[in-house]
Design a protein around this motif. Sequence first.
Motif, PDB file in Angstrom:
ATOM      1  N   VAL A  39       5.150   6.873   0.213  1.00 28.74           N
ATOM      2  CA  VAL A  39       4.864   7.544  -1.058  1.00 28.74           C
ATOM      3  C   VAL A  39       5.135   9.029  -0.843  1.00 28.74           C
ATOM      4  O   VAL A  39       4.460   9.661  -0.026  1.00 28.74           O
ATOM      5  CB  VAL A  39       3.401   7.329  -1.490  1.00 28.74           C
ATOM      6  CG1 VAL A  39       3.130   8.070  -2.799  1.00 28.74           C
ATOM      7  CG2 VAL A  39       3.099   5.846  -1.643  1.00 28.74           C
ATOM      8  N   GLY A  40       6.111   9.567  -1.576  1.00 33.64           N
ATOM      9  CA  GLY A  40       6.500  10.954  -1.312  1.00 33.64           C
ATOM     10  C   GLY A  40       6.997  11.058   0.112  1.00 33.64           C
ATOM     11  O   GLY A  40       7.972  10.409   0.487  1.00 33.64           O
ATOM     12  N   SER A  41       6.301  11.850   0.915  1.00 38.49           N
ATOM     13  CA  SER A  41       6.683  11.960   2.321  1.00 38.49           C
ATOM     14  C   SER A  41       5.574  11.459   3.239  1.00 38.49           C
ATOM     15  O   SER A  41       5.509  11.840   4.406  1.00 38.49           O
ATOM     16  CB  SER A  41       7.067  13.399   2.661  1.00 38.49           C
ATOM     17  OG  SER A  41       6.025  14.261   2.288  1.00 38.49           O
ATOM     18  N   THR A  42       4.706  10.601   2.704  1.00 34.85           N
ATOM     19  CA  THR A  42       3.672  10.002   3.550  1.00 34.85           C
ATOM     20  C   THR A  42       3.966   8.511   3.716  1.00 34.85           C
ATOM     21  O   THR A  42       4.151   7.799   2.727  1.00 34.85           O
ATOM     22  CB  THR A  42       2.267  10.170   2.934  1.00 34.85           C
ATOM     23  OG1 THR A  42       2.017  11.559   2.739  1.00 34.85           O
ATOM     24  CG2 THR A  42       1.202   9.590   3.849  1.00 34.85           C
ATOM     25  N   ALA A  43       4.022   8.090   4.976  1.00 36.20           N
ATOM     26  CA  ALA A  43       4.243   6.669   5.269  1.00 36.20           C
ATOM     27  C   ALA A  43       2.893   6.008   5.507  1.00 36.20           C
ATOM     28  O   ALA A  43       2.035   6.552   6.200  1.00 36.20           O
ATOM     29  CB  ALA A  43       5.142   6.512   6.492  1.00 36.20           C
ATOM     30  N   TYR A  44       2.718   4.834   4.910  1.00 33.04           N
ATOM     31  CA  TYR A  44       1.482   4.060   5.059  1.00 33.04           C
ATOM     32  C   TYR A  44       1.808   2.798   5.838  1.00 33.04           C
ATOM     33  O   TYR A  44       2.471   1.900   5.330  1.00 33.04           O
ATOM     34  CB  TYR A  44       0.899   3.721   3.691  1.00 33.04           C
ATOM     35  CG  TYR A  44       0.410   4.935   2.928  1.00 33.04           C
ATOM     36  CD1 TYR A  44       1.283   5.703   2.175  1.00 33.04           C
ATOM     37  CD2 TYR A  44      -0.926   5.316   2.978  1.00 33.04           C
ATOM     38  CE1 TYR A  44       0.847   6.833   1.495  1.00 33.04           C
ATOM     39  CE2 TYR A  44      -1.376   6.432   2.294  1.00 33.04           C
ATOM     40  CZ  TYR A  44      -0.487   7.179   1.558  1.00 33.04           C
ATOM     41  OH  TYR A  44      -0.925   8.296   0.884  1.00 33.04           O
ATOM     42  N   PHE A  45       1.330   2.750   7.102  1.00 33.55           N
ATOM     43  CA  PHE A  45       1.590   1.602   7.980  1.00 33.55           C
ATOM     44  C   PHE A  45       0.352   0.705   8.024  1.00 33.55           C
ATOM     45  O   PHE A  45      -0.673   1.107   8.569  1.00 33.55           O
ATOM     46  CB  PHE A  45       1.869   2.066   9.413  1.00 33.55           C
ATOM     47  CG  PHE A  45       3.158   2.808   9.611  1.00 33.55           C
ATOM     48  CD1 PHE A  45       3.246   4.178   9.393  1.00 33.55           C
ATOM     49  CD2 PHE A  45       4.296   2.139  10.056  1.00 33.55           C
ATOM     50  CE1 PHE A  45       4.425   4.865   9.600  1.00 33.55           C
ATOM     51  CE2 PHE A  45       5.485   2.818  10.261  1.00 33.55           C
ATOM     52  CZ  PHE A  45       5.561   4.182  10.023  1.00 33.55           C
ATOM     53  N   ALA A  60      -4.815   8.224  -3.145  1.00 36.85           N
ATOM     54  CA  ALA A  60      -5.620   9.458  -3.252  1.00 36.85           C
ATOM     55  C   ALA A  60      -7.066   9.186  -2.858  1.00 36.85           C
ATOM     56  O   ALA A  60      -7.706  10.008  -2.195  1.00 36.85           O
ATOM     57  CB  ALA A  60      -5.537   9.996  -4.676  1.00 36.85           C
ATOM     58  N   THR A  61      -7.584   8.040  -3.255  1.00 38.58           N
ATOM     59  CA  THR A  61      -8.986   7.724  -2.950  1.00 38.58           C
ATOM     60  C   THR A  61      -9.113   6.779  -1.763  1.00 38.58           C
ATOM     61  O   THR A  61     -10.208   6.584  -1.242  1.00 38.58           O
ATOM     62  CB  THR A  61      -9.645   7.055  -4.164  1.00 38.58           C
ATOM     63  OG1 THR A  61      -8.944   5.822  -4.444  1.00 38.58           O
ATOM     64  CG2 THR A  61      -9.569   7.961  -5.391  1.00 38.58           C
ATOM     65  N   ARG A  62      -7.983   6.173  -1.356  1.00 34.21           N
ATOM     66  CA  ARG A  62      -7.955   5.163  -0.288  1.00 34.21           C
ATOM     67  C   ARG A  62      -8.851   3.969  -0.642  1.00 34.21           C
ATOM     68  O   ARG A  62      -9.447   3.340   0.228  1.00 34.21           O
ATOM     69  CB  ARG A  62      -8.357   5.770   1.053  1.00 34.21           C
ATOM     70  CG  ARG A  62      -7.433   6.918   1.457  1.00 34.21           C
ATOM     71  CD  ARG A  62      -7.745   7.467   2.843  1.00 34.21           C
ATOM     72  NE  ARG A  62      -6.807   8.516   3.196  1.00 34.21           N
ATOM     73  CZ  ARG A  62      -7.113   9.804   3.341  1.00 34.21           C
ATOM     74  NH1 ARG A  62      -8.354  10.207   3.186  1.00 34.21           N
ATOM     75  NH2 ARG A  62      -6.191  10.691   3.656  1.00 34.21           N
ATOM     76  N   LYS A  63      -8.959   3.691  -1.913  1.00 36.95           N
ATOM     77  CA  LYS A  63      -9.778   2.568  -2.376  1.00 36.95           C
ATOM     78  C   LYS A  63      -8.884   1.508  -3.008  1.00 36.95           C
ATOM     79  O   LYS A  63      -7.882   1.830  -3.651  1.00 36.95           O
ATOM     80  CB  LYS A  63     -10.792   3.033  -3.425  1.00 36.95           C
ATOM     81  CG  LYS A  63     -11.789   4.047  -2.905  1.00 36.95           C
ATOM     82  CD  LYS A  63     -12.720   3.423  -1.889  1.00 36.95           C
ATOM     83  CE  LYS A  63     -13.759   4.434  -1.421  1.00 36.95           C
ATOM     84  NZ  LYS A  63     -14.465   3.968  -0.206  1.00 36.95           N
ATOM     85  N   ARG A  64      -9.323   0.262  -2.848  1.00 37.01           N
ATOM     86  CA  ARG A  64      -8.607  -0.822  -3.502  1.00 37.01           C
ATOM     87  C   ARG A  64      -8.930  -0.800  -4.995  1.00 37.01           C
ATOM     88  O   ARG A  64     -10.086  -0.682  -5.385  1.00 37.01           O
ATOM     89  CB  ARG A  64      -9.009  -2.160  -2.886  1.00 37.01           C
ATOM     90  CG  ARG A  64      -8.163  -3.318  -3.390  1.00 37.01           C
ATOM     91  CD  ARG A  64      -8.406  -4.589  -2.588  1.00 37.01           C
ATOM     92  NE  ARG A  64      -9.799  -4.991  -2.656  1.00 37.01           N
ATOM     93  CZ  ARG A  64     -10.410  -5.738  -1.742  1.00 37.01           C
ATOM     94  NH1 ARG A  64      -9.749  -6.153  -0.682  1.00 37.01           N
ATOM     95  NH2 ARG A  64     -11.678  -6.058  -1.868  1.00 37.01           N
ATOM     96  N   THR A  65      -7.905  -0.927  -5.804  1.00 37.73           N
ATOM     97  CA  THR A  65      -8.092  -0.850  -7.252  1.00 37.73           C
ATOM     98  C   THR A  65      -7.914  -2.198  -7.935  1.00 37.73           C
ATOM     99  O   THR A  65      -8.322  -2.354  -9.090  1.00 37.73           O
ATOM    100  CB  THR A  65      -7.100   0.151  -7.874  1.00 37.73           C
ATOM    101  OG1 THR A  65      -5.759  -0.245  -7.522  1.00 37.73           O
ATOM    102  CG2 THR A  65      -7.348   1.561  -7.359  1.00 37.73           C
ATOM    103  N   ALA A  66      -7.284  -3.150  -7.270  1.00 35.71           N
ATOM    104  CA  ALA A  66      -7.086  -4.469  -7.886  1.00 35.71           C
ATOM    105  C   ALA A  66      -6.710  -5.490  -6.827  1.00 35.71           C
ATOM    106  O   ALA A  66      -6.222  -5.134  -5.746  1.00 35.71           O
ATOM    107  CB  ALA A  66      -5.979  -4.411  -8.942  1.00 35.71           C
TER     108      ALA A  66
END
Lengths: 171, 382
Positions: B235-241, B316-322
Amino acid sequence: MNWLIKQLDRMTESKTRTVAQSTGRRSFMGRLAMTLTGVSALPLLPVARAQQQPGETGDPNSCDYWRYCAIDGFLCGCCGGSMNTCPPGTEMSPMTWLGTCQNPADGKNYIISYNDCCGKTSCGACLCNRNEADRPVYRPQAANDINWCIGTKHLTYNCSTAIVVGTALEQ
Amino acid sequence: MKNTLLAGAILTFAAAAQAELKPEQLGKVLTLPEKYPPHWIIVHDATFFHMLDGRQYVIDADAETLPEQVKGMFNSSFIATVNQSSVRPEMYVAETYYTRGSRGTRTDVLTIYDKRTLEPVDEVILPNNNRYSGMPNQYAHTLIDNERLVLIFNLNPATSLSVVDLEERKYLGEIPIPGCSLAFPTGERGFTSICAGGDMYSVQLNADGTMASSARTESFNDIDNNPLFEKPAIVGSTAYFPTFLGDMVEVDLSGPAAKVGERWSLRQGDDDGWRPGGMTYAISDAEGQLYVLAHPAGYDGSHKDPGVEVWLYDPATRKRTARHPLKTPGLSIALTRDAEAPLMIVTNIEMGLDVYDAKSGKYLRTVTGFGQETPFVVHGAR
């Protein structure tokens, strides 16, 4: 593929169910592999060309065989070779990935070398995918996602062997 | 009576004459728009049982009938890697050929396809014939420098990246990445690779594709016990592994070198034992929401099992939304790239493509029977 899977599912339902109890039962590739293995293994039972050692039990052409705990590919025993030999006209890759599998017959852990057989296209029979201790491609020696027809004349992948190369050290 | 019959015959003849078919033009070939509609997808069929015959299907995931869904296809030989440009009407295939089909002299090549005609319009030879051959991985084929350069992952088993200038159609050379694999876009003109030592290796390039600088992170990836998956959502320039056991690790790729950031748990609430997994298991939509494919009762070796739910997260919140339960378990997930009403495409275990409304999780339709064999990876069209 859909119709093929359904057809094969019907033909091999009971075998699939049996295998599913002891292997990666939710794995798609495992599921597909089991159906295909089931069909292919029917005329080969109980043991075809596989060169089993005295201290082993089980069907080397079945995906739930103990040596296949980290394999991903077509079982060479269904392709004209065996679990530790390549089919005619292929070339065994000198490089490979390794698994550590427990032999249920003696309870010992063995290092298994999954050398690919190369130089012909996909065998297409007995697809088997199990991923115990498999790791992503960034640890290549433990990665079954890689086509290991490396160091051979051709990159073309035919099938995979599972060769005992030693016992694993106790953790 | 005779007159009646005659009149009937004349009427029939007249009607037949009126309905006579006109000769049609020979040689007509359709073309596609330069910019594909937002709900078109590119389906990578690795044809696992016939690897030399790989295909890329262009599909309209909005359409209800097969003839409306299928827009065309092009080839990608030997479990190729693919990418699309968003600045040129082009798609790129890194592939391998032999002079005698399955044997002979090997040629690795980057083939450039025109999105309008689906014809190969150019190619760049990859001279070292060491392209990574393995299960499809989108980070084995990475565009950087505003899509001017493409990096092709090599493994023989020494690892490196081939650098090709797409504007000049020119092979620039190889950057060695010893002990590391793949390429995640990093900084102004660079990449980060993930390494066997548990670290990451970042390189910035000069305009001519040579190495300008490099840096390594500390070792942080516990490969033995809880390794990072190798295909992050970016997302943008942040990688989520995601990790095998269900963490999410953030890596900042905005600067010249990767910076390891927060680690947080994907499991929130009563979901003990659930783990991420599959073949493509982490993606992001145009708004930056994260989607992760998950399965229950994880075990050693379940990391490639199909998922039965897709979990959504707000980074942004690091929370699961669904949580989106799937109609049929899925091996890979993909998203169309529109912000308004993105579709989620799931390669299901019967090798069909289930289409969902990405935000609500509502199942819409299944696309199948278009000639696919093993459509392991799907890409939202650009």
